[in-house]
Design an enzyme around this catalytic site. Structure first.
Site, PDB file in Angstrom:
ATOM      1  N   ASP B  26       9.028  -5.195 -12.116  1.00 47.65           N
ATOM      2  CA  ASP B  26       7.746  -5.027 -11.445  1.00 47.65           C
ATOM      3  C   ASP B  26       7.839  -5.838 -10.157  1.00 47.65           C
ATOM      4  O   ASP B  26       7.742  -7.061 -10.175  1.00 47.65           O
ATOM      5  CB  ASP B  26       6.626  -5.535 -12.363  1.00 47.65           C
ATOM      6  CG  ASP B  26       5.257  -5.522 -11.676  1.00 47.65           C
ATOM      7  OD1 ASP B  26       5.169  -5.112 -10.500  1.00 47.65           O
ATOM      8  OD2 ASP B  26       4.270  -5.930 -12.335  1.00 47.65           O
ATOM      9  N   LYS B  88       5.728  -6.909   0.316  1.00 47.11           N
ATOM     10  CA  LYS B  88       5.530  -5.535  -0.160  1.00 47.11           C
ATOM     11  C   LYS B  88       4.510  -4.792   0.714  1.00 47.11           C
ATOM     12  O   LYS B  88       4.623  -3.578   0.906  1.00 47.11           O
ATOM     13  CB  LYS B  88       5.046  -5.573  -1.605  1.00 47.11           C
ATOM     14  CG  LYS B  88       4.859  -4.232  -2.266  1.00 47.11           C
ATOM     15  CD  LYS B  88       4.514  -4.440  -3.728  1.00 47.11           C
ATOM     16  CE  LYS B  88       4.247  -3.130  -4.460  1.00 47.11           C
ATOM     17  NZ  LYS B  88       3.943  -3.404  -5.894  1.00 47.11           N
ATOM     18  N   GLU B 188       3.284   2.372 -11.231  1.00 46.40           N
ATOM     19  CA  GLU B 188       2.830   1.196 -11.976  1.00 46.40           C
ATOM     20  C   GLU B 188       1.813   1.513 -13.075  1.00 46.40           C
ATOM     21  O   GLU B 188       1.978   1.051 -14.211  1.00 46.40           O
ATOM     22  CB  GLU B 188       2.294   0.135 -11.000  1.00 46.40           C
ATOM     23  CG  GLU B 188       3.443  -0.561 -10.277  1.00 46.40           C
ATOM     24  CD  GLU B 188       3.051  -1.265  -8.978  1.00 46.40           C
ATOM     25  OE1 GLU B 188       1.839  -1.358  -8.706  1.00 46.40           O
ATOM     26  OE2 GLU B 188       3.949  -1.706  -8.255  1.00 46.40           O
ATOM     27  N   ASP B 210      -5.601  -0.539 -11.970  1.00 45.63           N
ATOM     28  CA  ASP B 210      -4.548  -1.498 -11.631  1.00 45.63           C
ATOM     29  C   ASP B 210      -4.804  -2.107 -10.254  1.00 45.63           C
ATOM     30  O   ASP B 210      -4.499  -1.499  -9.233  1.00 45.63           O
ATOM     31  CB  ASP B 210      -3.194  -0.760 -11.668  1.00 45.63           C
ATOM     32  CG  ASP B 210      -2.017  -1.662 -11.331  1.00 45.63           C
ATOM     33  OD1 ASP B 210      -2.230  -2.860 -11.039  1.00 45.63           O
ATOM     34  OD2 ASP B 210      -0.872  -1.168 -11.353  1.00 45.63           O
TER      35      ASP B 210
END
Lengths: 180, 623
Positions: B26, B88, B188, B210
């Site tokens: 992850d 990211k 994800e 999420d």
């Protein structure tokens, strides 16, 4: 891997009919994907993986065609050898055009505030009931082998479907400024 | 890194003897994790100090990477320009976007040369987001190697469901740079659903909400007999816990009456904001000390500051429910994933929207890595493949530019993948021998408002009258979500193909902006589209008639000719206006006055064609 059936209905062991058992369609789809999905062949050779992608794509296309009432109707006509890509203005009943105009006008003249949502709900219900009525007529026309009529009804369904999409879009654009 | 090559042309035996080390990673905005099978059970790996989360922070010095993880993060206030956090969020972004991006106030950027990605300016020189991500991936792979004693043979890396092609490609590049073989990029929320669903033997419809450090996804999945079918997904790749920190930081600046904050002071300020926000999870009020200002942030104030952000998450939820055609009453469970869902106000908003309390008893930080680890075991062949199956969807619509700068959507968002779809297009002008295909991604109807993915040209189309050529364009999206496009002209078999590998100055925030705009501008789009279509029809007819007069003008009487010319002139004038109804009306009129001419001309052409062509060619062209 997977035997390709004559048509999408047969692929999912369903009768060739507009009325469809969607639970059966879903469970059969998942069973077949479990056999052909590329992840099942992650450790296999290139050729088998490519074959898996093809079969899995085919199943997705078949599933999505049957899942949507509109696409299912078009597909049933295609099975009877009728080209539904071409649409002429004369295929649309004058009554429908009037209904369309009215609905579109009310869509353009929505009241402000919360009541806009009520109005949209009402329009949505109207469109849905017209759609349901035409679907019934479509089923009857197809059963009676009145194919030209079925084709015209299909184009009307397309029209109504497009209207529903426009109502949805309108709803989204209202939501983005509303409080809830 | 050398990989074991196991060639099995006859198909894999899932119970093969060779065990290969696989992991789920992850790669998060704020924290990253790795999960792998230990004694047959997939779990996340902790460092020597017992910490499972590796802060996604990399510190650079003159010699290169100085530290990764907690050590780097701890130095972020002291060495602000050289400790890169939240890299990211920079994946797939252009230089201009990074310069103006609210999330990166403490860094300087280097534009990069040629095709190179823009980079953070550090003491080690320019380092782009792919390199920073690779440093984090390397640290995780090292953790796995130390604890299992085996080299990593392959990994499933998770990405936000809403990542576009560019962001996915860059994530792959980062893994490559770190020497990690990517088995699959997994969305994800889907990964979270796998870990959770398998653990609970859950059946039914579940929502995965999420909210991570920098990205937000919401997916609706149907879980039936080990099959995880994504029904719809939505979200925002530029919305996460970081944004809540920024909002608190802005509030702090306003409250304390501080003057402009220097770039170098941002990390310290963000830390103060973050601590205040996290303390509010347990308390009604959080003490805040920043510079010489001392005060408190209470839950009500925070709710007000955060309201616009919370709203955006709920809008995405509505969109997903609508796309799937599912009612909130049909949801069996709501699963919270990502550290930012610990905020009580998020839990309340989610509970209110779905009308049920979300599940809060799972660790929202670890569930994504675990799901990826489980999938990795299957894909590398350690686990029999029959236990479960993931059926995912394409998150953003893919289409092609047509005349009038309109987008024809070929694969709509939330279509199950893998998928292949074809559509036929035709030429616009008489004698046109090439066609430029412009592939775009987005929900808007005008090309300029969608993301450009690739352009390619199909040549070798035989000259024919406008509309006679049949060009079949095929879009394919594989199980990794990667797109390839091919085009073929039916009569000659002339082919062109392109694998979409975006190398443009990419951005992701634009995608969400585009999604939001498409909601806000649905009506503008409809009007613009109507006008574009009317103009297109008009141009096409005027061109055709102009060409026809040049070619066969002699078969027209003087009266016919002047009638057509007058209609042409009127239409040409109307084209300059923005009245689509008027253009349509005049187009119809022009069509009407030229009907007889067109019919006579058709007879001439067919006669000529029959004399000149063999039957074989004819039948192929009319197919």
């Amino acid at each position: 891997m997977l035997a390709i059936a004559d048509n999408y209905f047969a692929q999912f062991a369903l009768p060739v009919d507009f009325e469809i058992n969607s639970d059966k369609l879903g469970s059969r789809y998942r069973e077949l994907q479990a056999e052909v999905h590329p992840d099942r062949f992650a450790a296999s050779g290139e050729e088998q993986r490519l074959q898996a992608i093809k079969l899995s794509s085919y199943l997705n296309e078949a599933y999505e065609t049957l899942k949507s009432p509109l696409r299912r109707a078009g597909y049933l006509l295609r099975l009877r050898g009728i080209d539904v890509e071409q649409v002429a203005q004369s295929d649309l009943a004058p009554g429908l055009l009037v209904e369309q105009m009215e609905l579109r006008e009310s869509l353009a003249e929505l009241p402000g505030g919360e009541s806009a949502f009520d109005r949209l709900d009402e329009l949505n219900r109207k469109a849905a009931s017209w759609l349901a009525e035409r679907q019934r007529q479509f089923v009857r026309a197809l059963a009676g082998n009145r194919l030209d009529q079925a084709r015209k009804l299909f184009h009307e369904l397309q029209f109504l479907h497009k209207l529903q999409t426009e109502i949805d879009k309108k709803e989204e654009s209202l939501e983005s400024v509303a409080d809830f | 890194m050398s990989l074991l090559q196991i060639s099995e042309p006859g198909g894999g035996d899932p119970r093969r003897a060779v065990h290969r080390r696989a992991a789920g990673i992850d790669l998060g905005t704020t924290n990253s994790l790795i999960a792998t099978a230990i004694k047959g059970e997939v779990r996340t790996l902790a460092d020597a100090g017992g910490a499972h989360l590796l802060p996604s922070a990399v510190q650079y010095g003159a010699g290169g990477v100085l530290a990764v993880g907690a050590a780097a993060k701890a130095r972020s206030a002291a060495d602000p320009g050289n400790v890169i956090v939240s890299a990211k969020r920079a994946l797939g972004k252009s230089f201009a976007e990074l310069q103006s991006g609210g999330g990166f106030r403490q860094y300087r950027f280097d534009a990069g040369k040629g095709d190179a990605a823009p980079a953070f300016v550090t003491a080690a020189g320019p380092r782009d987001p792919v390199e920073v991500s690779a440093a984090i991936l390397r640290a995780l792979a090292e953790r796995s190697r130390e604890q299992t004693g085996e080299e990593l043979a392959g990994a499933v890396i998770t990405v936000p469901a809403h990542f576009n092609d560019a962001q996915r490609q860059q994530t792959r590049q980062a893994a490559k740079l770190a020497g990690i073989e990517v088995l699959r990029l997994l969305n994800e929320p889907t990964a979270a659903a796998v870990a959770y669903g398998l653990d609970r033997r859950e059946q039914g419809n579940i929502i995965v909400f999420d909210l991570g450090g920098g990205t937000f996804d919401v997916s609706l999945l149907s879980l039936r007999k080990g099959v995880f079918e994504v029904l719809a997904t939505g979200g925002d790749t530029a919305l996460g816990g970081d944004d809540f920190d920024q909002a608190v930081a802005d509030w702090l600046i306003a409250r304390s009456g501080a003057e402009a904050v220097a770039a170098a002071d941002w990390p310290a300020l963000l830390q103060v904001a973050n601590q205040a926000r996290e303390r509010l999870g347990d308390a009604d009020q959080a003490e805040v000390v920043w510079r010489d200002w001392r005060g408190a942030l209470d839950a009500a104030q925070f709710a007000e500051i955060a309201a616009p952000l919370v709203r955006r998450t709920i809008l995405s939820c509505r969109r997903v429910m609508r796309d799937a055609g599912v009612d909130t009453g049909a949801i069996d469970n709501v699963l919270l994933v990502g550290g930012a869902t610990r905020m009580p106000l998020i839990r309340r908003a989610v509970a209110k929207f779905f009308g049920r309390e979300p599940l809060a008893d799972i660790d929202p930080d670890r569930v994504v890595a675990m799901g990826a680890g489980i999938q990795a075991e299957v894909l590398i062949g350690n686990q029999p493949t029959g236990d479960f199956l993931l059926l995912d969807v394409n998150p953003l619509s893919l289409g092609i530019e047509t005349m009038g700068e309109l987008v024809e959507k070929i694969i709509r968002r939330n279509t199950a993948i893998p998928v292949a779809k074809s559509q036929e297009f035709t030429t616009f002008k008489d004698g046109q021998t090439a066609m430029v295909l412009h592939v775009v991604q987005g929900e808007r109807e005008l090309v300029g408002e969608c993301r450009s993915l690739a352009r390619f040209t199909l040549g070798g189309i035989p000259p024919m009258v406008a509309g006679a050529a049949k060009v079949k364009v095929t879009f394919q999206v594989d199980a990794d979500g990667l797109l390839s496009v091919s085009a073929e002209e039916a009569s000659t078999g002339s082919k062109a193909e392109v694998q979409v590998k975006p190398s443009f100055g990419l951005d992701s925030g634009q995608i969400e902006q585009m999604l939001r705009d498409s909601r806000d501008h649905a009506r503008d789009d409809m009007l613009a589209r109507a006008l574009g279509e009317a103009r297109l029809d008009a141009t096409r007819l005027m061109d055709a008639i102009g060409g026809a007069i040049k070619e066969n003008g002699e078969i027209l009487s003087a009266a016919e000719k002047s009638g057509i010319e007058q209609a042409l002139a009127e239409l040409r004038d109307a084209m300059a206006e923005h009245d689509s109804a008027r253009i349509e009306e005049l187009t119809q009129r022009l069509n009407h006055v030229s009907e007889a001419f067109a019919a006579r001309r058709m007879n001439l052409t067919v006669g000529a064609a029959l004399r000149g062509e063999s039957i074989d060619t004819l039948s192929r062209e009319t197919e």
